[in-house]
Design an enzyme around this catalytic site. Structure first.
Site, short mmCIF file in Angstrom:
data_model
loop_
_atom_site.label_atom_id
_atom_site.label_comp_id
_atom_site.label_asym_id
_atom_site.label_seq_id
_atom_site.Cartn_x
_atom_site.Cartn_y
_atom_site.Cartn_z
CD GLU A 143 -3.62 -2.63 7.42
OE1 GLU A 143 -2.44 -2.77 7.08
OE2 GLU A 143 -4.32 -1.68 7.07
N GLY A 182 2.11 2.47 10.77
CA GLY A 182 3.01 3.61 10.60
C GLY A 182 3.66 4.08 11.89
CG HIS A 184 -5.80 1.77 5.10
ND1 HIS A 184 -5.37 2.79 5.93
CD2 HIS A 184 -4.76 0.92 4.97
CE1 HIS A 184 -4.11 2.54 6.28
NE2 HIS A 184 -3.73 1.41 5.72
CD GLU A 201 -2.97 5.65 6.60
OE1 GLU A 201 -2.96 5.70 5.36
OE2 GLU A 201 -2.00 5.22 7.27
CB SER A 249 5.07 -1.35 12.17
OG SER A 249 4.59 -0.03 12.34
CG ASN A 286 -1.70 1.25 1.40
OD1 ASN A 286 -1.84 2.02 0.44
ND2 ASN A 286 -2.25 1.48 2.59
CE LYS A 324 0.10 3.58 4.67
NZ LYS A 324 0.01 3.75 6.10
C1 PEP Z 1 -0.82 0.18 6.02
O1 PEP Z 1 -0.87 1.31 5.58
O2 PEP Z 1 -1.70 -0.62 5.71
C2 PEP Z 1 0.31 -0.20 6.87
C3 PEP Z 1 0.27 -1.35 7.45
O3 PEP Z 1 1.32 0.73 7.01
P1 PEP Z 1 2.75 0.47 7.73
O4 PEP Z 1 3.29 -0.83 7.18
O5 PEP Z 1 3.60 1.64 7.35
O6 PEP Z 1 2.49 0.37 9.20
#
Ligand code: PEP
Length: 253
Positions: free
Chosen positions: A169, A175, A97, A99, A215, A11, A13
């Site tokens: 998630e 992040g 997601h 976000e 992460s 992803n 973003k």
């Molecule tokens: C995500 O945006 O779905 C995500 C898991 O981001 P990150 O790996 O940066 O935590």
């Protein structure tokens, strides 16, 4: 070998110009050995979808979008429809997601409409679920995940549910550099599988891919992928560099 085929989803973003996206894909294809047991999906920004589609030369690398509206067309300034994603060759769309839910105010009902619209166009939704830190701290994790899953899949029949991918998630791990411990992720993945069995049946529960996101990095990927119910990963930050993403896709169990 894992019970289900692995899916490692990137992803990106709001990162990468068209040129950066294409360079990444070309580089990835040169460096990544083909593996029977795993597939990759790349979700660039909308602006790079067509260019990435043209750059993909391998059938183990798929294209996805990061979001979409639920209508095919209409007066929805700034939105992109599932029909448009189908038109540019997307096979997947990330839906709900954290976000989108927490920055842009998407509700379970909106997420559900999107899941159904994406399925209706023959794309596969990656339905994201996950609790916030304060919810985990008061023991609400399973309730939140259960609600998001039930609401997100409302009205999705057994046949269509076969094409859904779930991504767990935990919001506190996205992040932040803070990863769920493998046993914490496994516990929720097993719970999700149990819920799929309740909502549908055991057959579906054992075939649906449940990804972990939050992460994920080269140094924690192997232990996460060693868990039996983690069928793949949704990777944000560490999917932006070919080196780290290649290492993640090449996880060892
Ligand atoms: C995500 O945006 O779905 C995500 C898991 O981001 P990150 O790996 O940066 O935590």
């Amino acid at each position: 070998m894992k019970a289900r085929k692995t899916l490692i989803a990137a992803n990106w973003k709001m990162h990468k110009t068209v040129e950066e996206a294409v360079t990444f894909v070309k580089d990835l294809q040169e460096r990544l050995p083909f593996r029977e047991d795993r597939n990759v999906m790349i979700a660039p920004p909308f602006t790079a979808l067509i260019a990435v589609r043209s750059a993909i030369r391998r059938n183990d690398i798929w294209l996805g979008a990061q979001n979409c509206h639920w209508e095919d067309k209409g007066p929805f300034t700034g939105e992109v429809s599932p029909l448009m994603l189908y038109d540019v060759g997307c096979q997947f769309a990330i839906i709900g997601h954290s976000e989108r839910r927490h920055i842009f105010g998407e509700t379970d009902e909106m997420v559900n409409r999107k899941v159904k619209a994406v399925l209706g166009k023959g794309l596969r939704p990656i339905l994201c679920v996950g609790e916030k830190l304060e919810e985990r701290e008061v023991g609400e994790t399973f309730n939140v995940v259960s609600r998001q899953l039930k609401e997100g899949l409302k009205g999705v029949g057994r046949k269509e549910a076969d094409r859904v991918v779930i991504a767990y998630e935990p919001v506190w791990a996205i992040g932040t550099g803070r990863t769920a411990k493998p046993y914490q992720a496994q516990e929720v993945h097993a719970f999700i599988r149990g819920m799929l069995s309740e909502l549908y049946d055991n057959g579906l529960a054992s075939s649906v891919q449940v990804l972990y996101g939050g992460s994920v990095k080269p140094d924690n990927v192997d232990e996460l992928m060693a868990e039996p119910d983690i069928d793949g990963l949704l990777v944000g930050g560490a999917s932006l560099e070919v080196d780290s993403f290649c290492r993640i896709v090449s996880y060892r169990v």
